[in-house]
Design a protein around this motif. Sequence first.
Motif, PDB file in Angstrom:
ATOM      1  N   ALA A  36       1.002  -1.576   0.246  1.00 50.93           N
ATOM      2  CA  ALA A  36       0.106   0.072   0.374  1.00 50.93           C
ATOM      3  C   ALA A  36       0.586   0.966   0.101  1.00 50.93           C
ATOM      4  O   ALA A  36       0.567   1.925  -0.442  1.00 50.93           O
ATOM      5  N   ARG A  39       1.858   1.438  -3.257  1.00 46.41           N
ATOM      6  CA  ARG A  39       1.048   2.245  -4.209  1.00 46.41           C
ATOM      7  C   ARG A  39       0.504   3.889  -3.955  1.00 46.41           C
ATOM      8  O   ARG A  39       0.514   5.017  -4.583  1.00 46.41           O
ATOM      9  N   MET A  40       0.631   4.249  -2.473  1.00 45.15           N
ATOM     10  CA  MET A  40       0.533   5.492  -2.551  1.00 45.15           C
ATOM     11  C   MET A  40       1.183   6.372  -3.057  1.00 45.15           C
ATOM     12  O   MET A  40       1.413   7.536  -3.082  1.00 45.15           O
ATOM     13  N   LEU A  89      -2.150   9.038   4.886  1.00 41.76           N
ATOM     14  CA  LEU A  89      -3.386   8.434   4.416  1.00 41.76           C
ATOM     15  C   LEU A  89      -1.667   7.433   4.431  1.00 41.76           C
ATOM     16  O   LEU A  89      -1.592   6.191   5.590  1.00 41.76           O
ATOM     17  N   LEU A  92      -1.896   6.758   8.526  1.00 36.19           N
ATOM     18  CA  LEU A  92      -2.901   5.651   8.872  1.00 36.19           C
ATOM     19  C   LEU A  92      -2.463   4.685   9.081  1.00 36.19           C
ATOM     20  O   LEU A  92      -2.270   3.540   9.237  1.00 36.19           O
ATOM     21  N   GLU A  93      -1.807   3.647   7.756  1.00 37.86           N
ATOM     22  CA  GLU A  93      -1.564   2.636   7.254  1.00 37.86           C
ATOM     23  C   GLU A  93       0.117   1.920   8.451  1.00 37.86           C
ATOM     24  O   GLU A  93       0.110   1.188   8.580  1.00 37.86           O
ATOM     25  N   THR A  96      -2.075   1.441  11.529  1.00 38.07           N
ATOM     26  CA  THR A  96      -2.706   0.319  11.434  1.00 38.07           C
ATOM     27  C   THR A  96      -2.335  -0.427  11.394  1.00 38.07           C
ATOM     28  O   THR A  96      -3.142  -2.027  11.438  1.00 38.07           O
ATOM     29  N   GLU A  98      -0.822  -3.877  11.944  1.00 42.00           N
ATOM     30  CA  GLU A  98       0.134  -5.307  12.777  1.00 42.00           C
ATOM     31  C   GLU A  98       1.717  -5.113  12.744  1.00 42.00           C
ATOM     32  O   GLU A  98       2.244  -5.639  13.035  1.00 42.00           O
TER      33      GLU A  98
ATOM     34  N   ARG B  41      -6.143  -4.027   2.528  1.00 44.09           N
ATOM     35  CA  ARG B  41      -5.711  -2.423   3.256  1.00 44.09           C
ATOM     36  C   ARG B  41      -6.520  -1.245   2.983  1.00 44.09           C
ATOM     37  O   ARG B  41      -7.468  -1.221   1.635  1.00 44.09           O
ATOM     38  N   VAL B  42      -7.296  -0.822   3.784  1.00 45.42           N
ATOM     39  CA  VAL B  42      -8.172   0.776   4.200  1.00 45.42           C
ATOM     40  C   VAL B  42      -7.301   2.065   3.471  1.00 45.42           C
ATOM     41  O   VAL B  42      -8.404   1.982   2.301  1.00 45.42           O
ATOM     42  N   ALA B  43      -5.762   1.554   3.127  1.00 47.90           N
ATOM     43  CA  ALA B  43      -5.833   2.445   2.703  1.00 47.90           C
ATOM     44  C   ALA B  43      -5.058   2.978   1.109  1.00 47.90           C
ATOM     45  O   ALA B  43      -5.890   3.686   0.491  1.00 47.90           O
ATOM     46  N   ASP B  44      -5.387   1.869   0.973  1.00 51.62           N
ATOM     47  CA  ASP B  44      -5.145   1.659  -0.771  1.00 51.62           C
ATOM     48  C   ASP B  44      -7.013   1.696  -1.625  1.00 51.62           C
ATOM     49  O   ASP B  44      -6.895   2.481  -2.612  1.00 51.62           O
ATOM     50  N   ILE B  46      -9.165   4.448  -0.060  1.00 50.81           N
ATOM     51  CA  ILE B  46      -8.957   5.888   0.126  1.00 50.81           C
ATOM     52  C   ILE B  46      -7.774   5.811  -0.564  1.00 50.81           C
ATOM     53  O   ILE B  46      -8.234   7.330  -1.674  1.00 50.81           O
ATOM     54  N   VAL B  47      -6.817   5.320  -1.673  1.00 47.75           N
ATOM     55  CA  VAL B  47      -6.088   5.629  -2.401  1.00 47.75           C
ATOM     56  C   VAL B  47      -6.752   5.979  -3.716  1.00 47.75           C
ATOM     57  O   VAL B  47      -6.934   7.105  -4.271  1.00 47.75           O
ATOM     58  N   VAL B  87     -10.654  12.853   2.948  1.00 46.55           N
ATOM     59  CA  VAL B  87      -9.196  12.605   2.763  1.00 46.55           C
ATOM     60  C   VAL B  87      -9.555  12.800   4.450  1.00 46.55           C
ATOM     61  O   VAL B  87      -8.607  11.344   5.035  1.00 46.55           O
ATOM     62  N   THR B  91      -8.893   9.556   7.732  1.00 41.39           N
ATOM     63  CA  THR B  91      -8.097   9.054   8.358  1.00 41.39           C
ATOM     64  C   THR B  91      -8.226   9.219  10.176  1.00 41.39           C
ATOM     65  O   THR B  91      -7.731   8.502  10.295  1.00 41.39           O
ATOM     66  N   LYS B  92      -8.048  10.053   9.914  1.00 36.19           N
ATOM     67  CA  LYS B  92      -8.118  10.764  11.913  1.00 36.19           C
ATOM     68  C   LYS B  92      -9.217   9.918  12.583  1.00 36.19           C
ATOM     69  O   LYS B  92      -9.480   9.417  13.882  1.00 36.19           O
ATOM     70  N   TYR B  94     -10.818   7.177  11.728  1.00 38.32           N
ATOM     71  CA  TYR B  94     -10.289   5.435  11.824  1.00 38.32           C
ATOM     72  C   TYR B  94      -9.004   5.391  12.582  1.00 38.32           C
ATOM     73  O   TYR B  94      -8.825   4.413  13.302  1.00 38.32           O
ATOM     74  N   VAL B  95      -7.768   6.174  12.777  1.00 40.16           N
ATOM     75  CA  VAL B  95      -6.515   6.125  13.286  1.00 40.16           C
ATOM     76  C   VAL B  95      -7.420   6.543  14.911  1.00 40.16           C
ATOM     77  O   VAL B  95      -6.942   5.776  16.437  1.00 40.16           O
ATOM     78  N   PHE B  98      -8.551   3.164  16.017  1.00 39.77           N
ATOM     79  CA  PHE B  98      -8.147   1.974  16.309  1.00 39.77           C
ATOM     80  C   PHE B  98      -7.678   2.124  17.710  1.00 39.77           C
ATOM     81  O   PHE B  98      -7.434   1.271  18.533  1.00 39.77           O
ATOM     82  N   ARG B  99      -7.198   3.870  18.277  1.00 42.06           N
ATOM     83  CA  ARG B  99      -6.546   3.591  19.147  1.00 42.06           C
ATOM     84  C   ARG B  99      -7.567   3.592  20.482  1.00 42.06           C
ATOM     85  O   ARG B  99      -6.922   3.073  21.536  1.00 42.06           O
ATOM     86  N   HIS B 109      -7.151  -6.125  19.551  1.00 34.94           N
ATOM     87  CA  HIS B 109      -6.947  -6.224  17.886  1.00 34.94           C
ATOM     88  C   HIS B 109      -6.041  -8.016  17.295  1.00 34.94           C
ATOM     89  O   HIS B 109      -6.746  -7.851  16.729  1.00 34.94           O
ATOM     90  N   ARG B 113      -7.823  -8.669  13.968  1.00 36.76           N
ATOM     91  CA  ARG B 113      -6.416  -9.768  13.191  1.00 36.76           C
ATOM     92  C   ARG B 113      -7.024 -11.203  12.436  1.00 36.76           C
ATOM     93  O   ARG B 113      -6.792 -11.724  12.177  1.00 36.76           O
TER      94      ARG B 113
END
Lengths: 129, 130
Positions: A36, A39-40, A89, A92-93, A96, A98, B41-44, B46-47, B87, B91-92, B94-95, B98-99, B109, B113
């Motif tokens: 990812a 790709r970014m 982004l 974020l990657e 999150t 692991e 992934r989630v970032a893929d 969003i991109v 965007v 991101t804010k 989601y992070v 997660f935290r 987690h 997973r």
Amino acid sequence: MEIFEWIRLILGGGLVLCGLIIFLIELYGIFHLDYALNRMHAAAMGDTLGISFSLVGLMIFSGLNFTTLKMMLIVIFLWFASPVSSHLLAALEVTTNENLKEHCQVYDDLKILEKELKEEKEVTGGKEA
Amino acid sequence: MQINEKLTALEAVYHGMYMTVLVVLAIMLFACLIRAVKGPRVADRIVAVNMMGTMVMVMITVLSLLLEEGFLVDICLIYALVSFLAVIVITKVYVGVFRETQQNSPGAHEEIRNRNALETPGMGEGKEGV
């Protein structure tokens, strides 16, 4: 003067065509690369340059207008905003994921990286001397 | 551009070029959608959506020159602002979520997973984990 019209067509058309080619390269990179973060990288650079070329070509088509000024404003805003969203982004990657150690090298502390760089410089300095 | 107007040679070339650019960009838009659906992934995702937004911005500007209406470029500018803001907010949020799950239960987690690991290999195996 009709020759100016044809020059405008060729110049603007060439720039818009370059922008389309850059978008195509970016699309190929999005599908071909592994992870990812890679790709970014492709997406951010391709987006910025592609839209810059396309909009500059369209500015040439539009002439000296108020519309041209708005297009320039879009380009300038994207130059400021695109790096910020890429940075968020990537954060974020990294936050999150692991299993980050499988894809790239992770340093827990900055001092370990500085020590490695110093050792590398000493080794290359010793080889040159 | 009027529908029943006769075009000179130059205008016909402009018309054809704008149409070609629009069709090529539309095909690339669908290809980005494939990456948005496929990306692990989630970032893929969003991109990919961000890329679609950028291509739509070029399409709106080309359309504004095709229809000779100047106000469509304002829409393009606002679209750029809104997609940038989207965007940042995603991101804010989601992070933050997660935290929060990490703090509330340290084992959460591991469960998430393992559930993701069960769901991703094939479509039919996901029902066991849930």
